[in-house]
Motif scaffolding. Structure first.
Motif, short mmCIF file in Angstrom:
data_model
loop_
_atom_site.label_atom_id
_atom_site.label_comp_id
_atom_site.label_asym_id
_atom_site.label_seq_id
_atom_site.Cartn_x
_atom_site.Cartn_y
_atom_site.Cartn_z
N GLY A 6 0.79 -1.20 0.05
CA GLY A 6 -0.11 0.17 0.03
C GLY A 6 0.73 1.42 0.17
N ARG A 7 2.13 1.06 0.12
CA ARG A 7 2.88 2.25 0.11
C ARG A 7 3.11 2.96 -1.34
NH1 ARG A 7 8.61 1.37 1.31
NH2 ARG A 7 8.43 -0.57 0.65
N HIS A 8 3.21 4.08 -1.15
CA HIS A 8 3.13 4.92 -2.45
C HIS A 8 4.67 5.49 -2.78
CE1 HIS A 8 2.31 7.86 -5.92
NE2 HIS A 8 3.25 8.62 -5.01
N LEU A 9 5.10 5.30 -3.91
CA LEU A 9 6.54 5.56 -4.31
C LEU A 9 6.24 6.87 -5.37
CD1 LEU A 9 8.54 2.27 -4.86
CD2 LEU A 9 8.17 3.57 -2.79
N PRO A 10 6.77 8.05 -5.03
CA PRO A 10 6.88 9.14 -5.75
C PRO A 10 7.74 9.00 -7.12
CG PRO A 10 7.82 9.72 -3.87
CD PRO A 10 7.73 8.28 -3.88
N ALA A 36 19.66 9.60 -1.61
CA ALA A 36 18.86 9.94 -0.50
C ALA A 36 17.80 8.61 -0.45
CB ALA A 36 18.26 11.08 -0.61
N PHE A 37 17.16 7.87 -1.65
CA PHE A 37 16.27 7.38 -1.54
C PHE A 37 16.29 5.88 -2.04
CE2 PHE A 37 14.35 11.63 -1.81
CZ PHE A 37 13.89 11.78 -0.59
N HIS A 38 17.42 5.42 -2.77
CA HIS A 38 17.50 4.25 -3.41
C HIS A 38 16.52 3.62 -3.89
CE1 HIS A 38 21.68 4.13 -1.60
NE2 HIS A 38 20.93 4.73 -0.45
N TYR A 39 15.57 2.80 -3.32
CA TYR A 39 14.31 2.16 -3.81
C TYR A 39 12.95 2.78 -3.41
CZ TYR A 39 18.07 -1.50 -4.10
OH TYR A 39 19.09 -2.38 -4.40
N ASP A 40 13.27 3.98 -2.41
CA ASP A 40 12.07 4.62 -2.36
C ASP A 40 11.19 5.52 -3.18
OD1 ASP A 40 12.10 2.90 0.23
OD2 ASP A 40 13.48 4.65 1.00
N ILE A 41 11.74 5.51 -4.35
CA ILE A 41 11.13 6.32 -5.57
C ILE A 41 10.80 5.40 -6.55
CG2 ILE A 41 11.97 8.47 -4.73
CD1 ILE A 41 14.16 8.30 -6.72
N ALA A 42 9.66 5.90 -7.30
CA ALA A 42 9.41 4.77 -8.62
C ALA A 42 10.19 5.25 -9.69
CB ALA A 42 7.85 5.32 -8.83
N GLY A 43 10.97 6.49 -9.70
CA GLY A 43 11.93 6.88 -10.81
C GLY A 43 12.12 8.21 -10.98
N ILE A 44 12.97 8.39 -11.66
CA ILE A 44 13.51 10.06 -12.27
C ILE A 44 13.30 10.21 -13.61
CG2 ILE A 44 15.21 11.83 -11.73
CD1 ILE A 44 16.41 10.16 -9.49
#
Length: 88
Positions: A6-10, A36-44
């Motif tokens: 259920g977590r959202h990755l920005p 800063a985020f490694h796996y905690d973002i959906a992408g850049i």
């Protein structure tokens, strides 16, 4: 992006002026976000543009605009905006 728990990755989008030579600032910001985020973002997403642009959006919300705010954003400002979306 939603995970099974259920977590959202920005997702972060950076639009920069390629003809202005803003690649160093873009890559510095991308590097700071990756560390800063490694796996905690959906992408850049990095988009080369023109006309002096340097815009950063998180999940579609414009966080910084060269036109609106002037100058380049401090990486920590963008990192904090992403942390807010992660609930940290």
């Amino acid at each position: 992006m939603e995970l099974d728990d259920g977590r959202h990755l920005p997702k972060i989008k950076i639009v920069y002026c390629a003809s202005c030579g803003y690649e160093p600032q873009t890559l510095e910001l991308v590097s700071a976000l990756m560390y800063a985020f490694h796996y905690d973002i959906a992408g850049i997403e990095i988009i080369p543009w023109q006309d002096g642009a340097f815009d950063v959006a998180v999940d579609g919300e414009l966080i910084h605009s060269m036109y609106r705010d002037g100058g380049f954003p401090a990486p920590e400002m963008i990192i904090n905006a992403v942390r807010e979306r992660l609930g940290r």
